[in-house]
Design an enzyme around this catalytic site. Sequence first.
Site, PDB file in Angstrom:
ATOM      1  N   ARG A 560       0.834  -1.104  -0.058  1.00 29.76           N
ATOM      2  CA  ARG A 560       0.020  -0.030   0.131  1.00 29.76           C
ATOM      3  C   ARG A 560       0.742   1.194  -0.062  1.00 29.76           C
ATOM      4  O   ARG A 560       1.987   1.315   0.593  1.00 29.76           O
ATOM      5  CB  ARG A 560      -0.912  -0.136   1.091  1.00 29.76           C
ATOM      6  CG  ARG A 560      -1.938  -1.203   1.457  1.00 29.76           C
ATOM      7  CD  ARG A 560      -3.055  -1.095   0.473  1.00 29.76           C
ATOM      8  NE  ARG A 560      -3.818   0.166   0.635  1.00 29.76           N
ATOM      9  CZ  ARG A 560      -4.810   0.128  -0.303  1.00 29.76           C
ATOM     10  NH1 ARG A 560      -5.527  -0.914  -0.834  1.00 29.76           N
ATOM     11  NH2 ARG A 560      -5.412   1.145  -0.083  1.00 29.76           N
ATOM     12  N   VAL A 561       0.297   2.267  -0.709  1.00 28.01           N
ATOM     13  CA  VAL A 561       1.029   3.780  -0.446  1.00 28.01           C
ATOM     14  C   VAL A 561       0.266   4.394  -0.002  1.00 28.01           C
ATOM     15  O   VAL A 561       0.674   5.683   0.143  1.00 28.01           O
ATOM     16  CB  VAL A 561       1.319   4.020  -2.132  1.00 28.01           C
ATOM     17  CG1 VAL A 561       2.267   3.065  -2.786  1.00 28.01           C
ATOM     18  CG2 VAL A 561      -0.027   4.230  -3.047  1.00 28.01           C
ATOM     19  N   ASP A 562      -0.792   4.118   0.734  1.00 26.72           N
ATOM     20  CA  ASP A 562      -1.479   4.934   1.581  1.00 26.72           C
ATOM     21  C   ASP A 562      -1.375   4.726   3.151  1.00 26.72           C
ATOM     22  O   ASP A 562      -0.582   3.923   3.401  1.00 26.72           O
ATOM     23  CB  ASP A 562      -3.253   5.058   1.196  1.00 26.72           C
ATOM     24  CG  ASP A 562      -3.626   3.729   1.083  1.00 26.72           C
ATOM     25  OD1 ASP A 562      -2.940   2.698   1.377  1.00 26.72           O
ATOM     26  OD2 ASP A 562      -4.875   3.564   0.623  1.00 26.72           O
ATOM     27  N   ASP A 563      -2.327   5.343   3.838  1.00 34.78           N
ATOM     28  CA  ASP A 563      -2.208   4.931   5.368  1.00 34.78           C
ATOM     29  C   ASP A 563      -3.191   3.678   5.629  1.00 34.78           C
ATOM     30  O   ASP A 563      -3.648   3.722   6.731  1.00 34.78           O
ATOM     31  CB  ASP A 563      -2.506   6.182   6.010  1.00 34.78           C
ATOM     32  CG  ASP A 563      -1.560   7.228   5.969  1.00 34.78           C
ATOM     33  OD1 ASP A 563      -0.304   6.924   5.863  1.00 34.78           O
ATOM     34  OD2 ASP A 563      -1.987   8.315   5.937  1.00 34.78           O
TER      35      ASP A 563
END
Length: 692
Positions: A560-563
């Site tokens: 994932r590149v998000d939180d």
Amino acid sequence: NGSVGSMGLSTLASVRPNFKLSAADVGGFVSDPAEELVAPSEAFRQRALVASRAQYDEMYKRSVEDPDGFWGDIASTFFWKKKWPTTEGKLYSENIDVRTGRVAVEWFKGGQTNICYNALDRHVEAGFGDKVAFFWEGNDTGVDATLTYKEVLERVCQLANYLRSQGVKKGDAVAIYMPMLAELPIAMLACARIGAVHSVVFAGFSAESLSQRILDCKPNIILTSSAVKRAAKVIKLKDIVDDALKTAAENGHSVGLCLTYDNNSALKREDTAWQEGRDVWWQDVVPSHSKECEVEWVDAEDTLFLLYTSGSTGKPKGVLHTTGGYMVYAATTFKYAFNYHEDDVYWCTADCGWITGHSYLTYGPLLNGASMVVFEGVPNYPDAGRCWEIVDKYNVTIFYTAPTAIRSLMRSGDEPVKRHSRKSLRVLGSVGEPINPSAWKWYYEVVGDKRCPIVDTWWQTETGGFMITPLPGAWCLKPGSATLPFFGIQPAVVDENGHAQTGECSGYLCIKAAWPGMMRTLQGDHDRYETTYFAPFKGYYFSGDGCRRDKDGFYWLTGRVDDVINVSGHRIGTAEVESALVSHPQCAEAAVVGFDHEVKGQGIFAFVTLLEFVEYSDELRTALVNAVRSQIGAFAAPDVIHWAPGLPKTRSGKIMRRILRKIASNQLDELGDISTLADTSVVDQLISLRGK
Ligand code: 6R9
């Protein structure tokens, strides 16, 4: 993570000599000869539905150039009460570009069908009523049951009739909070049969999470079970439901009926908490209903189900899937990725509480008429050989699980695997997170005896079905890569500026153009649907994942590149954990990041700032962890609580998680530029508190 392995590169090198096919057959690889390639065996290719790269290329080309023809032909193999209108020649419409209007996707609109009819009645009517649908295997060894297609259909009808008798009608939401009894997929199918919208909540979520979901989709009825035995522990599900219904009622939504399955092997009836007038025993009311139940024909675009998933902001998102496109997509991906044949016995270890349990434990396999194992327990109970014992017991040919399960079984060594024959296995699948090459190799060499291709399926709750996956038999595998896109899927690797890159590259994984199985909206929040998935990179669906594309065009997912943290394949939003932590009266602030974890893939590392004058203590640490357990569920419990007198923030008050991630993974010499922090001394404070 290569600790468990007799499986070094040298073993893998021995795979390469099997690679007798011509390069063109298996993908025209340009990769260097040192790269690990695992070719399908001749025997496998003989029975492959797609037996060469050339055949895939041709089918893929048609799927993107002529989606109407490609998907129309496949959809025609299902039963439609009314065929979708073809007057304009198109069977779908889409706008996924926020610059040209609202995002809107429709497939087979105007067509009428029913997914339950296609999953059950169709096979029974074709003479397969006596074929086994479910081999149900209980938590304890020796406890099992078998249900044929006809029997499943009858049970579905009885429950559907009961639900109708209670006033449930098309479009109504029904909450389901059940363990992995056969009654769970039966409940989903019963809802689908009458056009009701099921909203399954994983029975590991806490009362708080369940009530939040109930408040969002407002069902009038919830289906549950008194309790469940998971490994050696009894979990009283009904107590959790009672709490959740109380909270929901206090916040404005009362659920009038709680249909409770009496799981008396886990808990006695008389020991189950009960609210007269609201609670009803399943076994007391359902079996008296007719075993036949008229199908509610629904529009292809009528809602089939809601499934909540975590995002990068606090509130879980109610992912909404509709009927027609989802049906066609779940069935087709199942068939091709697992190279399904009528004589297969399929086992997916997922729980119906997640999307994998929807698409590949319920709908996909049943739509194909498959026999499958439904397992109530956990992979390592009573011991690490349980899975392989089950494989031998039912002669499982297709086994589908998550890397976290593979890694945890790897730790017990090869003996529990080798104790069982596993000779029936043909295909091994993986889902939930990137599978690291060492786990891939162990799965391939030890579990599959180098006979079975590893099908590493990349997809999401939002995508409805597989997006990037091997078609075993059509091309070579590379350990750790999900390989190539499924039919109709056009991946784009996009840079920060939203430009799709060509050739070898890495960046944000996006998808160009709609596909039948994609979600249509988020329950009650179409704006959030657009801003989360379609606004970040204009003209694309954004997955939230990073990826690399190699010179052979293979995709390598990098996480994932998000939180969002991926713990044992479960998606957990950092914001959700943070809000649970700060709900503790002595917690002032919290920041949560992921760190590499040997078994879970990622673990949860929580930085916690306490109120002034509160002292650090182990009791407080436990209380904080318990706050997360009770607000989200045990699976989201932080692995580490790290005391933080202050958090690293920019002058505008934004927490710099990049720095926290480095501290969590002990990469202290890679903190990078910290000069933009409002107060750089907090970093030293945090480092000095490591392990305290
Ligand atoms: C099906 C499912 C989706 C997220 C996704 C990604 C990760 C799933 C993966 C994978 C690499 C795979 N993910 N499968 N990453 N390789 N084969 O798991 O749905 O619970 O919504 O999670 O899981 O990060 O974005 P969901």
